[in-house]
Design an enzyme around this catalytic site. Structure first.
Site, mmCIF file in Angstrom:
data_model
loop_
_atom_site.group_PDB
_atom_site.id
_atom_site.type_symbol
_atom_site.label_atom_id
_atom_site.label_comp_id
_atom_site.label_asym_id
_atom_site.label_seq_id
_atom_site.Cartn_x
_atom_site.Cartn_y
_atom_site.Cartn_z
ATOM 1 N N LYS A 42 0.219 -19.356 36.213
ATOM 2 C CA LYS A 42 -0.912 -20.076 35.623
ATOM 3 C C LYS A 42 -2.189 -19.634 36.319
ATOM 4 C CE LYS A 42 1.389 -24.490 34.490
ATOM 5 N NZ LYS A 42 1.438 -25.933 34.831
ATOM 6 N N ARG A 91 5.933 -38.359 31.358
ATOM 7 C CA ARG A 91 4.954 -39.022 30.491
ATOM 8 C C ARG A 91 5.531 -39.318 29.119
ATOM 9 N NH1 ARG A 91 0.736 -34.539 32.000
ATOM 10 N NH2 ARG A 91 2.758 -33.563 32.103
ATOM 11 N N SER A 129 -3.799 -32.783 33.629
ATOM 12 C CA SER A 129 -4.892 -32.014 34.225
ATOM 13 C C SER A 129 -5.588 -31.176 33.151
ATOM 14 C CB SER A 129 -4.357 -31.089 35.320
ATOM 15 O OG SER A 129 -3.721 -31.829 36.324
HETATM 16 P P1 ADP Z 1 3.365 -28.927 36.891
HETATM 17 O O1 ADP Z 1 2.636 -27.663 36.606
HETATM 18 O O2 ADP Z 1 4.412 -28.802 37.936
HETATM 19 O O3 ADP Z 1 3.839 -29.695 35.675
HETATM 20 P P2 ADP Z 1 1.357 -30.979 37.130
HETATM 21 O O4 ADP Z 1 0.295 -31.082 38.170
HETATM 22 O O5 ADP Z 1 0.919 -30.825 35.723
HETATM 23 O O6 ADP Z 1 2.268 -29.794 37.629
HETATM 24 O O7 ADP Z 1 2.318 -32.239 37.218
HETATM 25 C C1 ADP Z 1 3.022 -32.546 38.374
HETATM 26 C C2 ADP Z 1 3.961 -33.698 38.093
HETATM 27 O O8 ADP Z 1 3.214 -34.870 37.761
HETATM 28 C C3 ADP Z 1 4.904 -33.475 36.905
HETATM 29 O O9 ADP Z 1 6.131 -34.107 37.194
HETATM 30 C C4 ADP Z 1 4.213 -34.185 35.770
HETATM 31 O O10 ADP Z 1 5.130 -34.604 34.773
HETATM 32 C C5 ADP Z 1 3.616 -35.374 36.507
HETATM 33 N N1 ADP Z 1 2.456 -35.919 35.825
HETATM 34 C C6 ADP Z 1 1.346 -35.277 35.411
HETATM 35 N N2 ADP Z 1 0.481 -36.129 34.806
HETATM 36 C C7 ADP Z 1 1.063 -37.352 34.844
HETATM 37 C C8 ADP Z 1 0.699 -38.653 34.349
HETATM 38 N N3 ADP Z 1 -0.427 -38.841 33.686
HETATM 39 N N4 ADP Z 1 1.565 -39.663 34.562
HETATM 40 C C9 ADP Z 1 2.718 -39.447 35.212
HETATM 41 N N5 ADP Z 1 3.137 -38.259 35.672
HETATM 42 C C10 ADP Z 1 2.321 -37.220 35.499
#
Ligand code: ADP
Length: 163
Positions: A42, A91, A129
């Site tokens: 990414k 989610r 994000s």
């Molecule tokens: P990745 O690239 O590993 O998915 P992220 O930063 O997008 O990294 O997410 C890290 C973790 O946090 C993942 O398990 C994701 O499902 C969780 N996560 C992201 N956003 C939320 C949210 N709004 N509520 C709950 N869990 C979340």
């Protein structure tokens, strides 16, 4: 033996959804390691150092939470931290397929390490994000979605990019 869990992710940037998972899992485990992944697949908006710094500031009020970063295989990192649990947030159904695959492969690589899933708080179920970046790019208000330091950093990043 203290229970140590690793919560890995890109955190590009950390959102209130991530913080909700961190805060709630810090009540379940003795020690939590929030680990920012150096992900070569990414192209991030924030460098690993910037992501770590924003996370550190956002969780500074939680005594049993450490923020770190790692390269390579998650399972190796989890072992290195002497942890036995990986925390992931869920989610929606859309997260499920990927998470199930990741948890299965991790269990195959080391059956002594469990993946612990925490359901998002409903109010954050739409929050990611990427959505935050998309909204911030158009200078819309993201103050209810991310901590204040992230809001500022997003603003700086996007106003820099415009110059
Ligand atoms: P990745 O690239 O590993 O998915 P992220 O930063 O997008 O990294 O997410 C890290 C973790 O946090 C993942 O398990 C994701 O499902 C969780 N996560 C992201 N956003 C939320 C949210 N709004 N509520 C709950 N869990 C979340």
């Amino acid at each position: 033996m203290p229970s140590i869990a690793v919560y890995p992710g890109s955190f590009d940037p950390v959102t209130n959804g991530h913080l909700d998972i961190i805060e709630r899992s810090a009540k379940v485990f003795d020690h939590m390691v929030v680990a920012v992944l150096h992900n070569r697949n990414k192209v991030p908006l924030f460098s690993v150092e910037e992501r770590v710094r924003m996370l550190k500031q956002s969780v500074s009020y939680l005594d049993n939470v450490e923020v770190d970063s790692f390269n390579g295989l998650l399972i190796d990192y989890v072992r290195q931290k002497k942890a036995h649990t990986i925390v992931r947030g869920l989610r929606a159904v859309s997260d499920f397929e990927y998470e199930m695959q990741a948890a299965s492969i991790n269990r195959k690589l080391d059956p002594s390490i469990e993946t612990f899933f925490m359901m998002t708080n409903n109010q954050y179920s739409y929050l990611s994000s990427s959505i935050v970046k998309e909204v911030a790019k158009y200078e819309a208000n993201v103050s209810s979605l991310v901590p204040e330091i992230v809001e500022k950093a997003l603003h700086e990043k996007y106003s820099q990019n415009k110059k």
